[in-house]
Each structure stands twice: as structure tokens, then as C-alpha cells.
Motif scaffolding. Structure first.
Motif, mmCIF file in Angstrom:
data_model
loop_
_atom_site.group_PDB
_atom_site.id
_atom_site.type_symbol
_atom_site.label_atom_id
_atom_site.label_comp_id
_atom_site.label_asym_id
_atom_site.label_seq_id
_atom_site.Cartn_x
_atom_site.Cartn_y
_atom_site.Cartn_z
ATOM 1 N N GLU A 153 0.829 -1.201 0.000
ATOM 2 C CA GLU A 153 0.000 0.000 0.000
ATOM 3 C C GLU A 153 0.868 1.257 0.000
ATOM 4 N N ASP A 154 1.939 1.249 0.778
ATOM 5 C CA ASP A 154 2.825 2.420 0.845
ATOM 6 C C ASP A 154 4.303 2.034 0.793
ATOM 7 N N ASP A 155 4.607 0.828 0.294
ATOM 8 C CA ASP A 155 5.994 0.354 0.152
ATOM 9 C C ASP A 155 6.766 0.477 1.465
ATOM 10 N N THR A 156 6.237 -0.163 2.484
ATOM 11 C CA THR A 156 6.851 -0.130 3.807
ATOM 12 C C THR A 156 7.155 -1.544 4.283
ATOM 13 N N LEU A 157 8.354 -1.727 4.813
ATOM 14 C CA LEU A 157 8.716 -2.994 5.447
ATOM 15 C C LEU A 157 8.342 -2.900 6.922
ATOM 16 N N VAL A 158 7.572 -3.847 7.395
ATOM 17 C CA VAL A 158 7.094 -3.849 8.783
ATOM 18 C C VAL A 158 7.644 -5.079 9.488
ATOM 19 N N THR A 159 8.291 -4.869 10.636
ATOM 20 C CA THR A 159 8.815 -5.969 11.445
ATOM 21 C C THR A 159 8.224 -5.868 12.842
ATOM 22 N N ARG A 160 7.626 -6.961 13.286
ATOM 23 C CA ARG A 160 7.026 -6.997 14.619
ATOM 24 C C ARG A 160 7.708 -8.074 15.454
ATOM 25 N N ARG A 176 11.007 2.564 4.917
ATOM 26 C CA ARG A 176 10.976 2.476 3.466
ATOM 27 C C ARG A 176 12.396 2.399 2.936
ATOM 28 N N GLY A 177 12.531 1.803 1.766
ATOM 29 C CA GLY A 177 13.854 1.653 1.169
ATOM 30 C C GLY A 177 14.614 0.441 1.671
ATOM 31 N N VAL A 178 13.997 -0.355 2.520
ATOM 32 C CA VAL A 178 14.610 -1.601 2.991
ATOM 33 C C VAL A 178 14.010 -2.736 2.169
ATOM 34 N N GLN A 179 14.869 -3.474 1.463
ATOM 35 C CA GLN A 179 14.384 -4.477 0.512
ATOM 36 C C GLN A 179 15.042 -5.833 0.772
ATOM 37 N N PRO A 180 14.447 -6.635 1.660
ATOM 38 C CA PRO A 180 14.962 -7.997 1.854
ATOM 39 C C PRO A 180 14.684 -8.861 0.628
ATOM 40 N N PRO A 181 15.268 -10.057 0.547
ATOM 41 C CA PRO A 181 15.004 -10.949 -0.593
ATOM 42 C C PRO A 181 13.514 -11.190 -0.788
ATOM 43 N N LEU A 182 13.134 -11.390 -2.044
ATOM 44 C CA LEU A 182 11.724 -11.593 -2.356
ATOM 45 C C LEU A 182 11.261 -12.980 -1.919
ATOM 46 N N LEU A 223 11.876 -20.738 -10.451
ATOM 47 C CA LEU A 223 12.005 -19.309 -10.225
ATOM 48 C C LEU A 223 13.026 -18.974 -9.138
ATOM 49 N N SER A 224 13.830 -17.981 -9.401
ATOM 50 C CA SER A 224 14.640 -17.321 -8.386
ATOM 51 C C SER A 224 14.779 -15.866 -8.813
ATOM 52 N N SER A 225 15.287 -15.026 -7.924
ATOM 53 C CA SER A 225 15.263 -13.597 -8.238
ATOM 54 C C SER A 225 16.326 -12.825 -7.478
ATOM 55 N N MET A 226 16.499 -11.584 -7.893
ATOM 56 C CA MET A 226 17.319 -10.610 -7.185
ATOM 57 C C MET A 226 16.487 -9.342 -7.030
ATOM 58 N N VAL A 227 16.627 -8.685 -5.878
ATOM 59 C CA VAL A 227 16.005 -7.370 -5.716
ATOM 60 C C VAL A 227 16.721 -6.395 -6.643
ATOM 61 N N TYR A 228 15.967 -5.592 -7.364
ATOM 62 C CA TYR A 228 16.568 -4.610 -8.270
ATOM 63 C C TYR A 228 16.437 -3.214 -7.675
ATOM 64 N N ARG A 229 17.543 -2.509 -7.617
ATOM 65 C CA ARG A 229 17.574 -1.111 -7.181
ATOM 66 C C ARG A 229 17.995 -0.243 -8.363
ATOM 67 N N ALA A 230 17.380 0.915 -8.474
ATOM 68 C CA ALA A 230 17.641 1.797 -9.608
ATOM 69 C C ALA A 230 19.112 2.213 -9.654
ATOM 70 N N ILE A 244 12.937 2.049 -3.578
ATOM 71 C CA ILE A 244 11.807 2.493 -2.763
ATOM 72 C C ILE A 244 10.612 1.607 -3.113
ATOM 73 N N HIS A 245 10.373 1.432 -4.418
ATOM 74 C CA HIS A 245 9.409 0.429 -4.871
ATOM 75 C C HIS A 245 10.051 -0.957 -4.741
ATOM 76 N N ARG A 246 9.220 -1.964 -4.730
ATOM 77 C CA ARG A 246 9.673 -3.358 -4.653
ATOM 78 C C ARG A 246 9.861 -3.880 -6.076
ATOM 79 N N CYS A 247 11.131 -3.982 -6.533
ATOM 80 C CA CYS A 247 11.440 -4.368 -7.913
ATOM 81 C C CYS A 247 12.287 -5.641 -7.941
#
Length: 279
Positions: A153-160, A176-182, A223-230, A244-247
Motif C-alpha cells: 500500500e505504501d511500500d513499507t517494510l514492517v517488522t514486529r 521504506r527503502g529496505v528491501q529484503p530478498p523476495l 524461479l529465483s530472483s534478485m532485488v533490483y535497485r535503480a 523504494i518500490h519493490r522491484c
């Protein structure tokens, strides 16, 4: 002189032969088990060889009988997992399910969206939390788990952080801007977007060449992947917010087949768009 030497050598050889013969006779008399040996063709040497053959045959039969008597191997089942672990034991399945329920409260469920756009955040994982600094050597320290979500909804990583002893959420961190593996679900959705996009034409063609079949679903791929950052200048302007977006960049393989190179493409899961990278 040569004649003398030859005669001398002849005496020496003859004397040596006599000595060898005498030694052999002594050995024959003194070796254990030779008393009463018969000199005919059915003598002790023949009986010994026959006994050795009989013994070998009996040993072979015994080995066969023993092999037949060995019971087949049995794979034992793993011991039953308890509902709760202790200390630094890995989280049990029951603990994982419990903390996921506790961490996902009504407010977070209603206000967030997952990778498919459905209500509730995207679940990423559950890990055993590190003990507090003053609890490191305390054997009675509570066990805690960290539950991680991504809110599309707002590209936020939430840890509880959930206390497993009290069943309460002790801390909530978001950023925001924290991108763990998909996660697996995110990889599947990224592949589905790529397969359906015009930029996925090369992927679809390569799959048909490799299998003779039409590619219609991520289930047909490994399937496998890498997080992409601009990277400045490496993507269209619309993808400058990756990070910032999840890419994602996908690493795809035909099941039981070859790899298909799609690294020149990026999928923005936040906007659900696909783009070609320039480098």
C-alpha cells in the motif's frame, strides 16, 4: 689355473647342494604336524589342499546364509516436534503459526496490501529474535520471534517482535527503502507479470523453442530472483524509484530444462509494470 678354479667352484657348488638337502631333511623332520606323513599321492599336502577348499566352500555358504538373514534397512521417522522450543532452539511450526497470528492484528490487516493487491500485508518470513543484551547469559530469558511483512500500500517494510512467553507484540518497526530478498509468492507474481507483458515475448519464444509448448504460467518455470535497485541511467525514468518500490530481476529456468536469460528486464511489483534495462 682356470682348470683349478673350475674344479674349486664345482666343489663349492656340490657342497652347497648337499647342505641344502640336509637342511630340507631337518625341516621335514622337525616341522609340527609332519610326523606320520604319508609319501603316496594322497599324502598330507593333498589332504590339506582339499580341507582348504572345503573350508572356503563352507565360509562362502555361511556368508550367503548370513547375507540372507540380514534384515532390510529401516528409515526411522524424525522425532515428533514439540509445540514450543527452548532457549535458542529453532522456532517450531506451532510457534511460527502462533506468532504470525499475533503479529497480524486487525489494524495492519485492514490498512495494508499484499503483492496481489489483496487485503493484508505480504508475509516475508519469521525468525528467532536475538536476546536482549542483558539476557544473553540468562537461561530463563524469554523467546522472541521477528515477523516481517511488506506493505504494498505504501511500500513499507514492517517488522514486529513477538514475545513467545507472553504472546504480546513488544515492538513494531517500519521503514521504506529496505528491501529484503523476495518471497516465493513475490517471485511467482513477478513471473506472471512478465509472461503476460509484451516484453515477455522473448521469454515465451525461448520457452517454446526449448519445450515445444506454450508458456502460460509461472508453474512451468523454476524461479529465483534478485532485488533490483535503480542505477542512474540504467532504466526508464518510471523505474527510477526501484529500491523504494519493490522491484525484481528474475532468474528463470525451464523445469528440467535450460536457463532463459531475462536479466535485461525488471519488474516493478509496486506498480505492476515491466521495463527493459539499458545496461
Amino acid at each position: 689355473m682356470r682348470t683349478t678354479v673350475r674344479r674349486h667352484l664345482g666343489k663349492v657348488v656340490a657342497g652347497a647342494a648337499v647342505a641344502v638337502a640336509a637342511t630340507a631333511a631337518m625341516i621335514a623332520i622337525t616341522l609340527p604336524g609332519t610326523a606320520g606323513a604319508e609319501g603316496t599321492g594322497g599324502g598330507s599336502a593333498g589332504r590339506t589342499a582339499a580341507a582348504a577348499q572345503d573350508g572356503a566352500a563352507q565360509d562362502g555358504a555361511g556368508q550367503q546364509d548370513g547375507a540372507a538373514a540380514v534384515a532390510p534397512g529401516v528409515v526411522e521417522q524424525a522425532p515428533a516436534e514439540g509445540e514450543r522450543g527452548t532457549g535458542r532452539d529453532p522456532l517450531t511450526d506451532d510457534e511460527i503459526a502462533r506468532v504470525e497470528r499475533i503479529a497480524l492484528n486487525r489494524q495492519l490487516l485492514d490498512a495494508s496490501r499484499d503483492v496481489d493487491g489483496d487485503r493484508g500485508p505480504q508475509h516475508l518470513g519469521v525468525d528467532l529474535a536475538e536476546p536482549e543484551a542483558d539476557e544473553v547469559d540468562d537461561p530463563s530469558a524469554p523467546r522472541r520471534a521477528e515477523v516481517t511483512f511488506y506493505d504494498y500500500e505504501d511500500d513499507t517494510l514492517v517488522t514486529r517482535t513477538v514475545n513467545l512467553d507472553t504472546g504480546k507484540v513488544e515492538a513494531t518497526d517500519s521503514g521504506r527503502g529496505v528491501q529484503p530478498p523476495l518471497s516465493r509468492a513475490e517471485n511467482t507474481e513477478a513471473a506472471a507479470l512478465l509472461i503476460a507483458d509484451p516484453l515477455g515475448a522473448g521469454l515465451r519464444a525461448d520457452y517454446r523453442d526449448a519445450t515445444g509448448k506454450k508458456l502460460t504460467s509461472p508453474e512451468q518455470l523454476q524461479l529465483s530472483s534478485m532485488v533490483y535497485r535503480a542505477v542512474p541511467g540504467a532504466q526508464p525514468a518510471a523505474f527510477d524509484r526501484c529500491g523504494i518500490h519493490r522491484c525484481a530481476r528474475l532468474l528463470l529456468k525451464v523445469k528440467n530444462g535450460p536457463w532463459i536469460d531475462t536479466r535485461s528486464l525488471a519488474i516493478d511489483l509496486s506498480t505492476r509494470k515491466v521495463a527493459a534495462l539499458t545496461r
